[in-house]
Design a protein around this motif. Structure first.
Motif, PDB file in Angstrom:
ATOM      1  N   LEU A   1      25.773  34.451  29.161  1.00 52.07           N
ATOM      2  CA  LEU A   1      26.454  33.975  30.354  1.00 52.07           C
ATOM      3  C   LEU A   1      26.202  34.900  31.546  1.00 52.07           C
ATOM      4  O   LEU A   1      26.018  34.434  32.680  1.00 52.07           O
ATOM      5  CB  LEU A   1      27.956  33.861  30.092  1.00 52.07           C
ATOM      6  CG  LEU A   1      28.389  32.687  29.221  1.00 52.07           C
ATOM      7  CD1 LEU A   1      29.846  32.833  28.806  1.00 52.07           C
ATOM      8  CD2 LEU A   1      28.185  31.361  29.966  1.00 52.07           C
ATOM      9  N   GLU A   2      26.180  36.203  31.280  1.00 52.21           N
ATOM     10  CA  GLU A   2      25.919  37.154  32.372  1.00 52.21           C
ATOM     11  C   GLU A   2      24.528  36.946  32.947  1.00 52.21           C
ATOM     12  O   GLU A   2      24.346  36.940  34.178  1.00 52.21           O
ATOM     13  CB  GLU A   2      26.089  38.586  31.878  1.00 52.21           C
ATOM     14  CG  GLU A   2      25.879  39.624  32.977  1.00 52.21           C
ATOM     15  CD  GLU A   2      26.235  41.033  32.545  1.00 52.21           C
ATOM     16  OE1 GLU A   2      25.988  41.968  33.332  1.00 52.21           O
ATOM     17  OE2 GLU A   2      26.786  41.201  31.444  1.00 52.21           O
ATOM     18  N   ASP A   3      23.538  36.776  32.085  1.00 56.59           N
ATOM     19  CA  ASP A   3      22.169  36.532  32.559  1.00 56.59           C
ATOM     20  C   ASP A   3      22.111  35.273  33.423  1.00 56.59           C
ATOM     21  O   ASP A   3      21.461  35.259  34.477  1.00 56.59           O
ATOM     22  CB  ASP A   3      21.210  36.390  31.373  1.00 56.59           C
ATOM     23  CG  ASP A   3      20.955  37.715  30.667  1.00 56.59           C
ATOM     24  OD1 ASP A   3      21.250  38.773  31.257  1.00 56.59           O
ATOM     25  OD2 ASP A   3      20.461  37.678  29.515  1.00 56.59           O
TER      26      ASP A   3
ATOM     27  N   ILE B   1      21.568  32.701  38.656  1.00 57.09           N
ATOM     28  CA  ILE B   1      21.990  31.668  39.603  1.00 57.09           C
ATOM     29  C   ILE B   1      22.391  32.298  40.927  1.00 57.09           C
ATOM     30  O   ILE B   1      22.037  31.808  42.008  1.00 57.09           O
ATOM     31  CB  ILE B   1      23.150  30.846  39.003  1.00 57.09           C
ATOM     32  CG1 ILE B   1      22.624  29.982  37.847  1.00 57.09           C
ATOM     33  CG2 ILE B   1      23.813  29.979  40.066  1.00 57.09           C
ATOM     34  CD1 ILE B   1      23.714  29.313  37.026  1.00 57.09           C
ATOM     35  N   ALA B   2      23.127  33.407  40.875  1.00 62.99           N
ATOM     36  CA  ALA B   2      23.558  34.083  42.106  1.00 62.99           C
ATOM     37  C   ALA B   2      22.365  34.549  42.931  1.00 62.99           C
ATOM     38  O   ALA B   2      22.369  34.452  44.164  1.00 62.99           O
ATOM     39  CB  ALA B   2      24.456  35.267  41.750  1.00 62.99           C
TER      40      ALA B   2
ATOM     41  N   PRO C   1      21.405  25.144  30.791  1.00 59.31           N
ATOM     42  CA  PRO C   1      21.909  24.662  29.495  1.00 59.31           C
ATOM     43  C   PRO C   1      23.015  25.542  28.916  1.00 59.31           C
ATOM     44  O   PRO C   1      23.848  25.065  28.149  1.00 59.31           O
ATOM     45  CB  PRO C   1      20.666  24.671  28.593  1.00 59.31           C
ATOM     46  CG  PRO C   1      19.674  25.557  29.280  1.00 59.31           C
ATOM     47  CD  PRO C   1      19.956  25.432  30.739  1.00 59.31           C
ATOM     48  N   VAL C   2      23.048  26.814  29.277  1.00 62.19           N
ATOM     49  CA  VAL C   2      24.131  27.697  28.824  1.00 62.19           C
ATOM     50  C   VAL C   2      25.465  27.199  29.374  1.00 62.19           C
ATOM     51  O   VAL C   2      26.477  27.168  28.666  1.00 62.19           O
ATOM     52  CB  VAL C   2      23.867  29.157  29.245  1.00 62.19           C
ATOM     53  CG1 VAL C   2      25.070  30.033  28.943  1.00 62.19           C
ATOM     54  CG2 VAL C   2      22.636  29.704  28.520  1.00 62.19           C
TER      55      VAL C   2
ATOM     56  N   VAL D   1      33.216  37.111  31.534  1.00 59.37           N
ATOM     57  CA  VAL D   1      31.847  37.431  31.150  1.00 59.37           C
ATOM     58  C   VAL D   1      31.655  38.938  31.041  1.00 59.37           C
ATOM     59  O   VAL D   1      31.162  39.456  30.049  1.00 59.37           O
ATOM     60  CB  VAL D   1      30.854  36.829  32.161  1.00 59.37           C
ATOM     61  CG1 VAL D   1      29.420  37.211  31.800  1.00 59.37           C
ATOM     62  CG2 VAL D   1      31.020  35.308  32.233  1.00 59.37           C
ATOM     63  N   SER D   2      32.072  39.652  32.078  1.00 62.56           N
ATOM     64  CA  SER D   2      31.961  41.116  32.092  1.00 62.56           C
ATOM     65  C   SER D   2      33.204  41.684  32.762  1.00 62.56           C
ATOM     66  O   SER D   2      33.494  41.368  33.922  1.00 62.56           O
ATOM     67  CB  SER D   2      30.707  41.552  32.854  1.00 62.56           C
ATOM     68  OG  SER D   2      30.611  42.961  32.911  1.00 62.56           O
TER      69      SER D   2
END
Length: 206
Positions: free
Chosen positions: A29-31, A36-37, A69-70, A130-131
């Motif tokens: 999710l972090e990746d 995206i950001a 897709p994540v 996520v983090s």
């Protein structure tokens, strides 16, 4: 003996994402969030224009589940948690389901805050984490009766959680937290050197 009941209870749902199915890992999710950001120039421009700390896709992207897709897998899992919370809340949905209205990324750097707010026009809101580096700040929830407590004394420091005016929820990566959208909440200042990354969402009915 006197009888003392708790009335008009405010419910808060907390669970591991993986509790109701296979979950994307916090690393995956972090990746996705960082990728995206980096590509979302419209979102970056909006944040700069509105002096928003860090990055949010709230005002720029409404297709995260299609884009990655994540996120598609994540939305399916969030749907299950929201359905479980709606059941706990004893909502009479008249045969209809609560549907996700929006989902967005939050990347909060050191010194960044999300000031106190509610989510109008929604039924259930929430965040999956996520983090959350040490010192990144807990979710701060406000007693919804607070504006009406005109002459109420302050609570003692050891008051039970259900009687406190503010409750702090310290989330863990991979955790989901849900509440009814009228509940006022905020994220205090991120005191950590690393970014606090989360994914927030709203659900509507009808």
């Amino acid at each position: 003996m006197p009888q003392i009941n708790s009335l008009f209870v405010t419910r808060l749902y907390r669970a591991a994402l993986s509790e109701l199915g296979k979950s994307p890992t916090p690393d995956a999710l972090e990746d996705s969030c960082l990728g995206i950001a980096e590509d979302d120039t419209a979102g970056q421009d909006w944040c700069e224009e509105h002096k928003f700390p860090g990055y949010t896709s709230y005002a720029s992207l409404d297709d995260l589940a299609w884009r990655d897709p994540v996120f598609k897998d994540l939305v399916k899992l969030i749907d299950k948690h929201v359905a479980a919370f709606a059941k706990d809340l004893a909502f009479d949905l008249d045969g209809k389901k609560l549907k996700m209205d929006s989902i967005w990324i939050n990347i909060l750097p050191q010194g960044g805050i999300h000031t106190s707010h509610i989510h109008p026009h929604s039924v259930i809101s929430g965040t999956t984490y996520v983090s959350v580096p040490p010192g990144a700040g807990a979710l701060k929830l406000e007693d919804p009766r607070l504006p009406m407590m005109m002459a109420t004394p302050t609570r003692t420091k050891d008051a039970p959680e259900g009687l406190q005016n503010f409750v702090f929820v310290a989330p863990e990566p991979g955790e989901i937290v849900l509440w009814e959208s009228w509940l006022r909440h905020e994220v205090p200042m991120n005191m950590a050197e690393d970014d606090r990354i989360s994914i927030s969402f709203n659900y509507n009915w009808g």
